[in-house]
Scaffold this motif. Structure first.
Motif, short mmCIF file in Angstrom:
data_model
loop_
_atom_site.label_atom_id
_atom_site.label_comp_id
_atom_site.label_asym_id
_atom_site.label_seq_id
_atom_site.Cartn_x
_atom_site.Cartn_y
_atom_site.Cartn_z
N GLY A 50 -3.84 -49.83 17.52
CA GLY A 50 -4.32 -49.75 18.89
C GLY A 50 -5.73 -49.22 19.03
N LYS A 51 -6.43 -49.04 17.93
CA LYS A 51 -7.80 -48.53 17.97
C LYS A 51 -8.77 -49.69 18.11
CE LYS A 51 -10.83 -45.23 15.63
NZ LYS A 51 -10.95 -44.28 14.50
N VAL A 52 -9.81 -49.51 18.93
CA VAL A 52 -10.82 -50.55 19.09
C VAL A 52 -11.58 -50.71 17.77
CG1 VAL A 52 -12.90 -51.26 20.33
CG2 VAL A 52 -11.06 -50.09 21.55
N ALA A 53 -11.66 -51.96 17.30
CA ALA A 53 -12.22 -52.23 15.97
C ALA A 53 -13.68 -52.67 16.01
CB ALA A 53 -11.38 -53.30 15.27
N ILE A 54 -14.37 -52.39 17.09
CA ILE A 54 -15.79 -52.70 17.20
C ILE A 54 -16.58 -51.65 16.42
CG2 ILE A 54 -17.72 -53.05 18.79
CD1 ILE A 54 -15.64 -55.00 19.54
N GLU A 55 -17.41 -52.06 15.50
CA GLU A 55 -18.19 -51.12 14.70
C GLU A 55 -19.11 -50.28 15.61
OE1 GLU A 55 -21.31 -51.08 10.90
OE2 GLU A 55 -20.37 -52.96 11.56
N GLY A 56 -19.02 -48.96 15.47
CA GLY A 56 -19.86 -48.06 16.25
C GLY A 56 -19.31 -47.70 17.62
N PHE A 57 -18.15 -48.25 17.99
CA PHE A 57 -17.61 -48.07 19.34
C PHE A 57 -17.35 -46.59 19.66
CE2 PHE A 57 -14.14 -48.08 22.49
CZ PHE A 57 -14.64 -48.96 23.43
N TYR A 58 -16.89 -45.83 18.67
CA TYR A 58 -16.52 -44.43 18.91
C TYR A 58 -17.61 -43.43 18.51
CZ TYR A 58 -11.73 -46.19 19.46
OH TYR A 58 -10.61 -46.87 19.88
N ASP A 59 -18.77 -43.93 18.11
CA ASP A 59 -19.79 -43.04 17.54
C ASP A 59 -20.20 -41.91 18.48
OD1 ASP A 59 -19.70 -44.50 15.25
OD2 ASP A 59 -21.72 -45.35 15.41
N LYS A 60 -20.28 -42.18 19.77
CA LYS A 60 -20.76 -41.17 20.72
C LYS A 60 -19.66 -40.57 21.58
CE LYS A 60 -25.52 -42.80 21.05
NZ LYS A 60 -26.61 -43.23 21.95
N VAL A 61 -18.41 -40.85 21.24
CA VAL A 61 -17.30 -40.32 22.04
C VAL A 61 -17.21 -38.80 21.88
CG1 VAL A 61 -14.79 -40.25 22.30
CG2 VAL A 61 -15.97 -42.44 21.99
N LYS A 62 -17.20 -38.10 23.02
CA LYS A 62 -17.05 -36.65 22.98
C LYS A 62 -15.57 -36.32 22.80
CE LYS A 62 -19.53 -34.12 25.73
NZ LYS A 62 -20.06 -33.46 26.97
N PRO A 63 -15.19 -35.70 21.71
CA PRO A 63 -13.75 -35.47 21.45
C PRO A 63 -13.15 -34.43 22.39
CG PRO A 63 -15.09 -34.38 19.79
CD PRO A 63 -16.04 -35.18 20.62
N LEU A 64 -11.86 -34.53 22.57
CA LEU A 64 -11.13 -33.52 23.34
C LEU A 64 -11.11 -32.21 22.58
CD1 LEU A 64 -8.11 -35.66 24.54
CD2 LEU A 64 -9.50 -34.26 26.06
N THR A 65 -11.25 -31.11 23.30
CA THR A 65 -11.12 -29.80 22.67
C THR A 65 -9.64 -29.45 22.54
OG1 THR A 65 -11.15 -28.59 24.76
CG2 THR A 65 -13.28 -29.08 23.74
N LYS A 66 -9.34 -28.47 21.71
CA LYS A 66 -7.96 -28.00 21.58
C LYS A 66 -7.44 -27.49 22.91
CE LYS A 66 -8.16 -26.67 16.68
NZ LYS A 66 -8.07 -25.55 15.72
N GLU A 67 -8.33 -26.82 23.67
CA GLU A 67 -7.92 -26.27 24.96
C GLU A 67 -7.58 -27.37 25.95
OE1 GLU A 67 -10.20 -23.39 22.68
OE2 GLU A 67 -10.67 -25.44 23.31
N GLU A 68 -8.36 -28.45 25.93
CA GLU A 68 -8.08 -29.56 26.84
C GLU A 68 -6.77 -30.25 26.48
OE1 GLU A 68 -12.09 -31.58 28.47
OE2 GLU A 68 -11.98 -31.47 26.28
N ARG A 69 -6.55 -30.46 25.20
CA ARG A 69 -5.31 -31.12 24.79
C ARG A 69 -4.09 -30.28 25.18
NH1 ARG A 69 -5.71 -34.55 19.26
NH2 ARG A 69 -4.18 -35.74 20.46
N GLN A 70 -4.23 -28.96 25.04
CA GLN A 70 -3.13 -28.09 25.44
C GLN A 70 -2.93 -28.13 26.94
OE1 GLN A 70 -0.94 -26.40 23.36
NE2 GLN A 70 0.13 -26.21 25.33
N ALA A 71 -4.02 -28.15 27.69
CA ALA A 71 -3.92 -28.21 29.16
C ALA A 71 -3.24 -29.50 29.59
CB ALA A 71 -5.32 -28.11 29.77
N PHE A 72 -3.54 -30.61 28.92
CA PHE A 72 -2.87 -31.86 29.25
C PHE A 72 -1.38 -31.76 28.95
CE2 PHE A 72 -6.74 -34.94 28.70
CZ PHE A 72 -7.38 -34.27 29.71
N ARG A 73 -1.03 -31.16 27.81
CA ARG A 73 0.39 -31.01 27.46
C ARG A 73 1.11 -30.10 28.46
NH1 ARG A 73 -1.68 -31.18 22.02
NH2 ARG A 73 -1.93 -28.92 21.98
N ASP A 74 0.40 -29.10 28.94
CA ASP A 74 1.00 -28.15 29.89
C ASP A 74 1.38 -28.82 31.21
OD1 ASP A 74 0.77 -26.14 28.05
OD2 ASP A 74 -1.03 -25.25 28.93
N LEU A 75 0.78 -29.98 31.50
CA LEU A 75 1.13 -30.69 32.72
C LEU A 75 2.52 -31.32 32.63
CD1 LEU A 75 -2.27 -32.49 33.49
CD2 LEU A 75 -1.32 -30.47 34.62
N LYS A 76 3.05 -31.39 31.40
CA LYS A 76 4.41 -31.91 31.16
C LYS A 76 4.62 -33.29 31.81
CE LYS A 76 6.68 -27.42 30.51
NZ LYS A 76 5.47 -26.83 29.96
#
Length: 458
Positions: A241-267
């Motif tokens: 399911g990952k986009v296979a375009i070369e360079g597509f993800y190069d500038k993506v700002k990753p989620l922080t651990k705190e953000e991922r936890q906050a998303f999980r906390d929304l249940k």
């Protein structure tokens, strides 16, 4: 802050709802030229409402399209200024037969007001006007300076807004931009959106022979554009399911651990979502849950594909053309033009022999993201807590509102997306409505926000 504004809102609730009905009854559909006079009438209605609320310098400003309504009040004891953006245009109403009551004859039932524009965005714009009115009528002043910028082309992509902002930077200068055009999480659970995905779209056209051919005579000897298009489209993703375009993800700002936890906390209930949508599995980039995939990860989707014989039965034809429309949702710090460059390079690299391919660039908009711990967002959280007795969720949105990034970039100010609609209120669909509970609590939230904002040290 003095609480007398709450009494004012309670005493004048019926009058305010009557005014809102009047506002909603004007069919300000920006997509249909037949409603040009209704657009003008709506802008004039807003001028009267803003003046009656106590705002100053109220004016209609022409653009190459629909006019923008401006107003301000600049007498606060501090130098904090908030710019309020909204839009007075609405979507078309089709299919009309699915409306329980006429879309421009507002009807209140079951604690909701039903009309086109009730939640998107007339109802929420109206709340901001009445919040200012309540404070000016009861206290004679506002905790902060305010400016209104209300446009009439949001539902057709705001083609004239960025040029307007660029031209009127001094007039629109502020310390924060406030927009109420996003949904809450659910009933009783407010949300502040701090991130929006960007957008870019393209059309892919594949050309083979100079006309349709008999598949018996030419099949197997001449390249089939539909086969070629299918091969190109299949190359866009890997098996995970990952986009296979070369360079597509190069500038993506990753989620922080705190953000991922906050998303999980929304249940978030993914099982309920599958049941609601009638699917047996969710799909997407491996290693991320549904909220992460739709709020904070980029996508590439095929929106339509066509070519060859479409009628009933079979026609054994080898078509001369095939076409597809694709779009990407982008996240910080992806650039729409760069992504379109990458896609174009990928398509040409994966085009099989025997056909020619061309790409046409279409809509684009930059992603937007604010630090969720920014003082103006924290002030908004405190205001929601006072009105709803609930801590608002910090969310992102999978959709795109390109003007948000444009405002932020051109005026160099933070943006607070504090909406009061609910996800199921049918914006853009028949029977659009707005819960009056959020109409009441929303105006309290707005009033409290101005008080909280006045305490922020610049």
């Amino acid at each position: 802050m003095n609480q007398s504004y709450r009494t004012y809102l309670e005493k004048n609730r019926d009058a305010h709802l009557s005014e809102l009905r009047e506002f909603l009854s004007i069919p300000s559909i920006s997509a249909l030229s037949a409603h040009k006079s209704d657009i003008k009438r709506t802008a004039e209605w807003l001028v009267n409402a803003l003046q009656a609320a106590g705002l100053e310098n109220v004016q209609i400003i022409s653009t190459e399209g629909n006019p923008i309504v401006y107003a301000d009040w600049m007498h606060a004891e501090n130098d904090v200024t908030a710019l309020i953006y909204g839009h007075y245009d609405v979507q078309p109403v089709d299919p009309l037969e699915l409306w329980q009551t006429p879309p421009f004859e507002p009807d209140i039932r079951d604690g909701k007001i039903y009309a086109r524009g009730a939640t998107d965005d007339k109802g929420q714009v109206f709340m901001h006007i009445k919040a200012v009115e309540a404070l000016l009528k009861t206290e004679g002043k506002l905790p902060v300076n305010v400016k209104f910028c209300i446009e009439g082309e949001e539902e057709v992509g705001s083609p004239n807004l960025e040029p307007f902002v660029e031209k009127h930077k001094d007039m629109l200068a502020a310390d924060v931009l406030v927009i109420s055009d996003t949904p809450m999480l659910e009933k009783g659970k407010p949300a502040i959106c701090y991130g929006l995905r960007g957008l870019c779209a393209m059309q892919i056209d594949v050309k083979g022979a100079n006309g349709d051919l008999h598949s018996g005579i030419y099949g197997g000897g001449i390249a089939n554009p539909l086969h070629a298009l299918s091969e190109i489209l299949a190359s866009f993703h890997d098996k995970n399911g990952k986009v296979a375009i070369e360079g597509f993800y190069d500038k993506v700002k990753p989620l922080t651990k705190e953000e991922r936890q906050a998303f999980r906390d929304l249940k978030y209930d993914e099982e309920a979502l599958k049941k609601e949508l009638g699917v047996n599995e969710l799909y997407g980039e491996e290693g991320f849950n549904f909220l992460e995939r739709t709020w904070a990860r980029p996508t590439l989707e095929i929106n339509g594909m066509y070519g060859g014989f479409q009628g009933e039965g079979i026609k054994t034809v080898l078509p001369s053309e095939a076409h597809a429309k694709i779009s990407c949702r982008l996240v910080a710090d992806q650039d729409p033009a760069e992504i379109q460059d990458l896609i174009e390079r990928h398509v040409h690299k994966h085009t099989p022999p025997g056909v020619q391919v061309s790409l046409t660039r279409m809509d684009s908009g930059r992603p937007f993201q604010m630090p969720y711990n920014h003082p103006v967002i924290q002030a908004a959280m405190r205001a929601y807590e006072k009105a709803y007795n609930a801590t608002p969720a910090l969310t992102r949105m999978g959709g795109s509102i390109p003007i948000v990034e444009g405002f932020s970039r051109l005026l160099n100010i933070p943006v607070v997306l504090m909406g009061f609609g609910l996800p199921g209120e049918n914006f853009h669909a028949p029977n659009e409505h707005f819960h009056l509970e959020n109409f009441d609590k929303g105006m309290i939230t707005i009033c409290e926000y101005w008080g909280e904002l006045s305490q922020i040290k610049q």
